[in-house]
Design a protein around this motif. Structure first.
Motif, mmCIF file in Angstrom:
data_model
loop_
_atom_site.group_PDB
_atom_site.id
_atom_site.type_symbol
_atom_site.label_atom_id
_atom_site.label_comp_id
_atom_site.label_asym_id
_atom_site.label_seq_id
_atom_site.Cartn_x
_atom_site.Cartn_y
_atom_site.Cartn_z
ATOM 1 N N GLU A 189 -0.223 62.589 33.275
ATOM 2 C CA GLU A 189 -1.245 62.697 34.317
ATOM 3 C C GLU A 189 -2.030 64.012 34.267
ATOM 4 N N ARG A 205 10.037 65.209 43.630
ATOM 5 C CA ARG A 205 9.223 66.384 43.354
ATOM 6 C C ARG A 205 7.764 66.022 43.634
ATOM 7 N N ILE A 212 -0.939 66.875 35.503
ATOM 8 C CA ILE A 212 -0.673 67.530 36.793
ATOM 9 C C ILE A 212 0.621 68.317 36.640
ATOM 10 N N PHE A 213 0.537 69.653 36.756
ATOM 11 C CA PHE A 213 1.685 70.485 36.396
ATOM 12 C C PHE A 213 2.186 71.425 37.494
ATOM 13 N N ASP A 214 1.406 71.700 38.519
ATOM 14 C CA ASP A 214 1.799 72.675 39.531
ATOM 15 C C ASP A 214 2.783 72.052 40.518
ATOM 16 N N GLU A 215 4.047 72.390 40.359
ATOM 17 C CA GLU A 215 5.087 71.846 41.232
ATOM 18 C C GLU A 215 4.997 72.538 42.585
ATOM 19 N N CYS A 260 4.182 64.431 34.105
ATOM 20 C CA CYS A 260 3.225 65.527 34.279
ATOM 21 C C CYS A 260 2.261 65.579 33.093
ATOM 22 N N PHE A 269 3.788 67.373 42.742
ATOM 23 C CA PHE A 269 2.961 68.203 41.874
ATOM 24 C C PHE A 269 1.503 68.069 42.308
ATOM 25 N N LYS A 270 0.719 69.169 42.146
ATOM 26 C CA LYS A 270 -0.709 69.135 42.481
ATOM 27 C C LYS A 270 -1.493 69.791 41.361
ATOM 28 N N GLN A 271 -2.709 69.319 41.161
ATOM 29 C CA GLN A 271 -3.615 69.926 40.189
ATOM 30 C C GLN A 271 -5.006 69.340 40.382
#
Length: 95
Positions: free
Chosen positions: A6, A19, A8-11, A3, A21-23
């Motif tokens: 990249e 898992r 990208i932190f929104d699980e 995370c 993740f989106k961001q």
């Protein structure tokens, strides 16, 4: 660690094997299991999502993943786990 790498932190999805993740229009999936049983469900989940998608998948195979196994994965880039991260995991689980 991925995370951070990249940014990208929104699980958005937590499953036993992976898992997601989106961001900012980017999607990152991390597949943790050594067995490949959960890959079909992960593919279905990623197919429903839009954005720049990438998959990090753990493997014990020194040659990495067989990209032919992921030929049907449209719009998903297959990324290797960085060696530094693998080295840290090895140190953690060695003890």
């Amino acid at each position: 660690m991925l995370c951070l790498r990249e940014g990208i932190f929104d699980e958005t999805k937590v499953m036993p094997d992976y898992r997601i993740f989106k961001q900012n229009g980017r999607v990152m999936a991390v597949y943790y299991a050594l067995e490949r049983d959960g890959l079909e469900q992960l593919k279905k989940d990623l197919d429903k999502m839009s954005g720049d998608k990438m998959l990090y998948c753990f493997t014990l195979d020194p040659l990495g993943l067989d990209k032919e196994d992921f030929a049907e994965w449209n719009d998903v880039s297959l990324e290797p786990i960085p060696q530094k991260i693998l080295d840290i995991y090895e140190q953690i689980y060695e003890y």
